[in-house]
Scaffold this motif. Structure first.
Motif, PDB file in Angstrom:
ATOM      1  N   PHE A 138      72.862  20.755   4.165  1.00 15.12           N
ATOM      2  CA  PHE A 138      71.775  19.738   4.153  1.00 15.12           C
ATOM      3  C   PHE A 138      70.812  20.049   5.395  1.00 15.12           C
ATOM      4  N   LEU A 139      71.633  19.921   6.684  1.00 13.86           N
ATOM      5  CA  LEU A 139      70.853  19.974   7.942  1.00 13.86           C
ATOM      6  C   LEU A 139      69.991  21.297   8.117  1.00 13.86           C
ATOM      7  N   TYR A 140      70.693  22.220   7.669  1.00 19.51           N
ATOM      8  CA  TYR A 140      70.064  23.927   7.600  1.00 19.51           C
ATOM      9  C   TYR A 140      68.815  23.705   6.800  1.00 19.51           C
ATOM     10  N   GLY A 141      68.993  23.207   5.576  1.00 16.92           N
ATOM     11  CA  GLY A 141      67.703  23.087   4.878  1.00 16.92           C
ATOM     12  C   GLY A 141      66.603  22.194   5.311  1.00 16.92           C
ATOM     13  N   TYR A 142      67.082  20.949   5.948  1.00 17.68           N
ATOM     14  CA  TYR A 142      66.178  20.078   6.380  1.00 17.68           C
ATOM     15  C   TYR A 142      65.318  20.778   7.635  1.00 17.68           C
ATOM     16  N   ASP A 143      66.037  21.109   8.575  1.00 19.25           N
ATOM     17  CA  ASP A 143      65.574  21.917   9.447  1.00 19.25           C
ATOM     18  C   ASP A 143      64.733  23.076   9.228  1.00 19.25           C
ATOM     19  N   THR A 144      64.947  23.662   8.201  1.00 18.05           N
ATOM     20  CA  THR A 144      64.000  24.877   7.929  1.00 18.05           C
ATOM     21  C   THR A 144      63.006  24.382   7.319  1.00 18.05           C
ATOM     22  N   ALA A 145      62.834  23.372   6.431  1.00 17.92           N
ATOM     23  CA  ALA A 145      61.767  23.004   5.709  1.00 17.92           C
ATOM     24  C   ALA A 145      60.960  22.008   6.224  1.00 17.92           C
ATOM     25  N   VAL A 146      61.415  21.177   7.269  1.00 16.90           N
ATOM     26  CA  VAL A 146      60.410  20.292   7.888  1.00 16.90           C
ATOM     27  C   VAL A 146      59.229  20.562   8.624  1.00 16.90           C
ATOM     28  N   ILE A 147      59.534  22.101   9.113  1.00 15.27           N
ATOM     29  CA  ILE A 147      58.378  22.504   9.816  1.00 15.27           C
ATOM     30  C   ILE A 147      57.199  22.618   9.154  1.00 15.27           C
ATOM     31  N   SER A 148      57.285  22.798   7.720  1.00 15.89           N
ATOM     32  CA  SER A 148      55.914  23.094   6.900  1.00 15.89           C
ATOM     33  C   SER A 148      55.118  22.002   7.221  1.00 15.89           C
ATOM     34  N   GLY A 149      55.749  20.710   7.126  1.00 15.18           N
ATOM     35  CA  GLY A 149      54.849  19.875   7.145  1.00 15.18           C
ATOM     36  C   GLY A 149      54.100  19.303   8.615  1.00 15.18           C
ATOM     37  N   THR A 150      54.737  20.027   9.497  1.00 15.36           N
ATOM     38  CA  THR A 150      54.282  19.876  10.797  1.00 15.36           C
ATOM     39  C   THR A 150      53.232  20.688  11.549  1.00 15.36           C
ATOM     40  N   ILE A 151      53.047  22.015  10.835  1.00 13.83           N
ATOM     41  CA  ILE A 151      52.369  23.044  11.343  1.00 13.83           C
ATOM     42  C   ILE A 151      50.851  22.592  11.686  1.00 13.83           C
ATOM     43  N   SER A 152      50.136  22.158  10.524  1.00 16.33           N
ATOM     44  CA  SER A 152      48.801  21.597  10.872  1.00 16.33           C
ATOM     45  C   SER A 152      48.705  21.062  12.268  1.00 16.33           C
ATOM     46  N   GLN A 153      49.499  19.934  12.213  1.00 14.38           N
ATOM     47  CA  GLN A 153      49.380  18.816  13.314  1.00 14.38           C
ATOM     48  C   GLN A 153      49.688  19.417  14.659  1.00 14.38           C
ATOM     49  N   VAL A 154      50.657  20.124  14.806  1.00 11.99           N
ATOM     50  CA  VAL A 154      51.202  20.745  16.058  1.00 11.99           C
ATOM     51  C   VAL A 154      50.166  21.828  16.448  1.00 11.99           C
ATOM     52  N   THR A 155      49.630  22.546  15.529  1.00 10.64           N
ATOM     53  CA  THR A 155      48.507  23.613  15.834  1.00 10.64           C
ATOM     54  C   THR A 155      47.466  22.866  16.407  1.00 10.64           C
ATOM     55  N   ASP A 156      46.868  21.716  15.563  1.00 13.40           N
ATOM     56  CA  ASP A 156      45.751  21.061  16.106  1.00 13.40           C
ATOM     57  C   ASP A 156      46.064  20.500  17.589  1.00 13.40           C
ATOM     58  N   GLN A 157      47.285  19.787  17.928  1.00 15.97           N
ATOM     59  CA  GLN A 157      47.483  19.047  19.062  1.00 15.97           C
ATOM     60  C   GLN A 157      47.465  19.982  20.204  1.00 15.97           C
ATOM     61  N   PHE A 158      48.238  21.125  20.026  1.00 19.83           N
ATOM     62  CA  PHE A 158      48.376  22.071  21.217  1.00 19.83           C
ATOM     63  C   PHE A 158      47.388  23.392  21.075  1.00 19.83           C
ATOM     64  N   SER A 159      46.499  23.325  20.321  1.00 25.13           N
ATOM     65  CA  SER A 159      45.438  24.247  20.066  1.00 25.13           C
ATOM     66  C   SER A 159      46.251  25.826  19.906  1.00 25.13           C
TER      67      SER A 159
END
Length: 481
Positions: free
Chosen positions: A22-43
């Motif tokens: 479960f932790l493996y899966g969460y850690d793997t998939a959670v990144i998908s929802g953060t890419i746009s935000q992290v990309t914008d915040q850190f250019s």
């Protein structure tokens, strides 16, 4: 023998170990929802975005590199404790990190935990499960991974909705949950990681590991809880002891140099790394980005990803129920055939969809078809096969080698997918994934034995008696060993 198994106890310890999935899966998939935000915040540019996604996989590669040593030296249970500690530290660190480099550092820490868990958890379940239940119980690990995916997608969706609702962004919690919601998405892993850490102490050490390290009395006590009949427990202990004696050497890498073991390890490496180039992790990591490229809003794309994750979980449940009846190889044959078709349909949508005015929901249908085929075949089978293919004395080391190859493939897919989409288009990427399914099918057909219904000792005996390692040929590929 089925009546002599304490199935409730086996199910409990398998569920505990599967929490690592479960932790493996969460850690793997959670990144998908953060890419746009992290990309914008850190250019971030496309390569930096790929590094953000792929950095945890570098940690995973390091994790699998040491997982075999940890599993053999400390034991399977203590290795899982180490993984749980790393997951917890990573989740907290990502939530409160001060900048992009620090975020990457904590993601790498979590990746090490992922790598260790990906080897030790299915290995542990395999070593405790009886032959007639092993496929289903080890598949619980893969099911837990898919539930982790869905959990991550749901957390991403609701935290994004909450951050857009106008809630207060003041203070630490406002920063984590509203102003920079990606922190909350990554940090929510803390709770299941701590639960995993605590509940590990409620399960025993692997009896096969105990016997390999001379603790026969402790191993027999564990087997007495697994088997209702004391006679069945002693019989199982005798089989394990005989298999260990037949190996003859102490636990070390020299066993891997035997011709039959070299071939078995090579086969495991091949199916592990090729499976990553068939597209599943690109869909998991970049699903929302791909949906956005098809014209969906950020919120809708995350909702579509939740649906994809739910289909993934339900299909894994179905595979879990039939894997010990249909067999490992038959699941792969049917599933990979469907993957090829669905990947061609996805590529066709990106090529002709806009010109033909096709609705975006059709892309979701194609993705769901792909996930169904993938979850019901290679995803359900790979960890089962890798956890049962090798003798007890080299199982952890051999799984580490195969897992090392798997995570290298996963890293390359995570790192290169944004670049590939930019340079050869989305349709080109999915055509490439379809092409990579072909060598996987060939290797599975010609080289991998059918292990369904066989005890670990029977599988070990097969490799010992087959020094040339010819596991399956065109004439007998569908037969059991």
């Amino acid at each position: 023998m089925k009546k002599e198994i304490n199935f409730g106890y086996l199910l409990f310890i398998s569920f505990v170990a599967a929490l690592g999935g479960f932790l493996y899966g969460y850690d793997t998939a959670v990144i998908s929802g953060t890419i746009s935000q992290v990309t914008d915040q850190f250019s971030l540019d496309s390569m930096s975005a790929g590094w953000y996604v792929g950095c945890a996989l570098i940690g995973s590669i390091a994790g699998v590199a040491v997982a075999g040593v940890l599993g053999d030296k400390l034991g399977r249970r203590k290795a899982m404790v180490v993984a749980a500690m790393l997951f917890s530290a990573s989740a907290i660190g990502c939530a409160i990190c001060g900048g992009f480099n620090e975020l990457v550092g904590w993601r790498i820490v979590g990746g090490i935990g992922m790598g260790i868990a990906s080897i030790i958890c299915p290995l542990y379940i395999s070593e405790l499960a009886a032959a007639q239940y092993r496929g289903r119980l080890v598949s619980l690990y893969q099911l837990a991974i898919t539930i982790g995916f869905v959990g991550a997608y749901i957390v991403n969706y609701f935290l994004l909705e909450y951050s857009l609702s106008g809630a207060s962004a003041e203070g630490l919690f406002g920063k984590i949950l509203v102003a920079e919601a990606w922190r909350g998405m990554l940090g929510m892993e803390t709770l299941p990681a701590l639960i995993f850490f605590l509940i590990i102490f409620c399960i025993p050490e692997s009896p096969r590991w105990l016997m390999a390290h001379g603790s026969d009395a402790r191993a027999l006590r564990v087997l007495d809880r697994v088997y209702i009949s004391p006679a069945a427990a002693r019989d199982e202990a005798g089989k394990v002891s005989a298999a260990l004696k037949s190996t003859g050497e102490k636990n070390d890498f020299r066993l891997l140099l035997r011709p039959n073991m070299r071939r078995a390890v090579f086969i495991g490496v091949a199916i592990a790394i090729l499976g990553q180039f068939m597209g599943v992790n690109a869909v998991l990591y970049y699903g929302p980005t791909i949906f956005e490229n098809a014209g969906l809003s950020g919120s809708d794309s995350l909702f579509y990803q939740v649906i994809v994750g739910a289909v993934n979980t339900l299909t894994t449940v179905a595979a879990l129920l039939i894997i010990d009846k249909v067999g490992r190889k038959q699941l792969v044959y049917w599933g990979v055939s469907g993957m090829i078709l669905s990947l061609l349909l996805i590529a066709g949508f990106f090529t002709f969809g806009q010109a033909l005015g096709l609705p975006s929901v059709l892309l979701l249908v194609f993705f769901m078809f792909y996930i169904m085929c993938c979850a019901g075949s290679i995803c359900a089978v790979v960890w089962v096969l890798l956890s049962e293919m090798y003798p007890t004395k080299i199982r952890a080391m051999a799984m580490s080698i195969a897992g090392f190859a798997l995570w290298i493939g996963t890293y390359l897919v995570g790192q290169l997918t944004p670049w590939l989409i930019d340079n050869i288009s989305a349709s080109g990427v999915f055509l490439l994934f379809a092409a990579m399914c072909v060598p996987y099918m060939i290797i599975m057909y010609r080289c991998v034995p059918e292990t369904t219904g066989k005890s670990l000792e029977e599988i070990e005996k097969y490799w010992e008696e087959d020094p040339e390692g010819v596991a399956a040929t065109a004439s007998d590929a569908g037969q059991s060993i």
